[in-house]
Design a protein around this motif. Structure first.
Motif, short mmCIF file in Angstrom:
data_model
loop_
_atom_site.label_atom_id
_atom_site.label_comp_id
_atom_site.label_asym_id
_atom_site.label_seq_id
_atom_site.Cartn_x
_atom_site.Cartn_y
_atom_site.Cartn_z
N ARG A 211 -21.27 -4.92 9.89
CA ARG A 211 -22.63 -5.30 9.51
C ARG A 211 -22.72 -6.72 8.96
N SER A 212 -21.72 -7.12 8.18
CA SER A 212 -21.79 -8.40 7.46
C SER A 212 -20.44 -9.12 7.49
N PRO A 213 -19.99 -9.58 8.65
CA PRO A 213 -18.68 -10.23 8.70
C PRO A 213 -18.59 -11.46 7.80
N GLN A 214 -19.71 -12.14 7.60
CA GLN A 214 -19.73 -13.34 6.76
C GLN A 214 -19.43 -13.02 5.30
N LEU A 215 -19.68 -11.79 4.89
CA LEU A 215 -19.47 -11.38 3.51
C LEU A 215 -18.05 -11.70 3.05
N PHE A 216 -17.07 -11.46 3.90
CA PHE A 216 -15.67 -11.65 3.52
C PHE A 216 -15.28 -13.13 3.44
N GLN A 217 -16.10 -14.02 3.99
CA GLN A 217 -15.85 -15.45 3.85
C GLN A 217 -16.59 -16.03 2.64
N GLU A 218 -17.65 -15.38 2.22
CA GLU A 218 -18.52 -15.94 1.19
C GLU A 218 -18.31 -15.36 -0.21
N VAL A 219 -17.81 -14.13 -0.29
CA VAL A 219 -17.76 -13.41 -1.57
C VAL A 219 -16.31 -13.06 -1.91
N PRO A 220 -15.88 -13.34 -3.14
CA PRO A 220 -14.52 -12.95 -3.55
C PRO A 220 -14.28 -11.45 -3.40
N LEU A 221 -13.05 -11.09 -3.02
CA LEU A 221 -12.71 -9.70 -2.72
C LEU A 221 -12.95 -8.74 -3.89
N LYS A 222 -12.76 -9.22 -5.13
CA LYS A 222 -12.94 -8.29 -6.26
C LYS A 222 -14.38 -7.78 -6.33
N TYR A 223 -15.35 -8.59 -5.93
CA TYR A 223 -16.75 -8.17 -5.94
C TYR A 223 -17.04 -7.22 -4.77
N ILE A 224 -16.45 -7.52 -3.62
CA ILE A 224 -16.62 -6.64 -2.47
C ILE A 224 -16.03 -5.27 -2.78
N ALA A 225 -14.87 -5.24 -3.42
CA ALA A 225 -14.23 -3.98 -3.78
C ALA A 225 -15.15 -3.16 -4.70
N THR A 226 -15.70 -3.79 -5.71
CA THR A 226 -16.59 -3.08 -6.63
C THR A 226 -17.83 -2.58 -5.89
N TYR A 227 -18.39 -3.41 -5.03
CA TYR A 227 -19.55 -3.04 -4.23
C TYR A 227 -19.24 -1.80 -3.37
N ASN B 205 -18.03 8.40 3.82
CA ASN B 205 -16.96 7.68 4.51
C ASN B 205 -15.78 7.37 3.60
N SER B 206 -14.61 7.35 4.21
CA SER B 206 -13.38 6.99 3.51
C SER B 206 -13.43 5.49 3.17
N PRO B 207 -12.62 5.05 2.22
CA PRO B 207 -12.58 3.62 1.90
C PRO B 207 -12.32 2.75 3.14
N LYS B 208 -11.41 3.17 3.98
CA LYS B 208 -11.10 2.39 5.20
C LYS B 208 -12.32 2.28 6.10
N GLU B 209 -13.05 3.38 6.25
CA GLU B 209 -14.25 3.38 7.10
C GLU B 209 -15.37 2.54 6.47
N ARG B 210 -15.50 2.58 5.15
CA ARG B 210 -16.50 1.75 4.47
C ARG B 210 -16.25 0.28 4.75
N ILE B 211 -14.99 -0.13 4.66
CA ILE B 211 -14.62 -1.53 4.91
C ILE B 211 -14.94 -1.89 6.36
N ARG B 212 -14.56 -1.04 7.28
CA ARG B 212 -14.81 -1.32 8.70
C ARG B 212 -16.31 -1.49 8.96
N ARG B 213 -17.10 -0.59 8.41
CA ARG B 213 -18.55 -0.66 8.65
C ARG B 213 -19.20 -1.88 8.01
N VAL B 214 -18.77 -2.25 6.80
CA VAL B 214 -19.36 -3.43 6.17
C VAL B 214 -18.92 -4.70 6.91
N MET B 215 -17.71 -4.69 7.47
CA MET B 215 -17.25 -5.84 8.26
C MET B 215 -18.08 -5.98 9.54
#
Length: 177
Positions: free
Chosen positions: A147-163, A135-145
């Protein structure tokens, strides 16, 4: 009773000895090369699970209600090539492997909860591998959002980007578009 409810019953059971512990940002819950003999239930805060090789890779992120352990070392009583680090001050319920194993062995009804946990972990890992491979980066973000919408409220973006195997700038740019 559904498997997820059984798992929650295991984790919250008075039958299962545990202690609550606070880990400051940057503190290790599990050190690389140590024996993985604890499982962590995140009550608040956030953690990252890091695979150590020539580089470090974030392979999992945990936040409120996540169950985190250095798998497979947890199941095989071997030194782990993973570390678990608090990325925000974290309060966690710490359960010793011997206590976890004993309750599973002595209370067969909890075995379905453990089976659910393992099957769900395999599903999550498979989805992540596919995302990273095709998947493209855009699609990866969409899919993780999804599966885990709470992730973006709980984890700083720099860690999500690395993940997600992208730069923080790329993640930020895609989220803004």
């Amino acid at each position: 009773m559904k498997e997820a409810q059984l798992l929650e019953k295991i984790i919250t059971s008075d039958l299962l000895p545990s202690k609550e512990k606070v880990f400051k940002r940057g503190e290790l819950l599990q050190e690389v090369n140590s024996i993985a003999n604890e499982v962590f239930v995140i009550i608040e805060g956030a953690v990252q699970v890091i695979f150590h090789d020539k580089e470090e890779y974030i392979i999992r992120l945990g936040y409120k209600n996540s169950i985190i352990a250095a798998i497979p070392a947890f199941f095989y009583d071997t030194p782990t090539n993973l570390s678990i680090e608090a990325i925000r001050t974290c309060r966690a319920k710490v359960i010793k492997k011997k206590d976890f194993d004993q309750i599973i062995e002595t209370h067969p009804e909890f075995q379905k909860g453990l089976q659910y946990l393992l099957v769900d972990l395999i599903r999550q890992q498979s989805e992540r591998e596919i995302d990273l491979l095709i998947n493209s980066p855009k699609e990866r973000i969409r899919r993780v959002m999804e599966r885990s919408p709470q992730l973006f409220q709980e984890v700083p973006l720099k860690y999500i980007a690395t993940y997600l195997r992208m730069s923080p700038e790329t993640l930020s740019r895609i989220l803004k578009s």
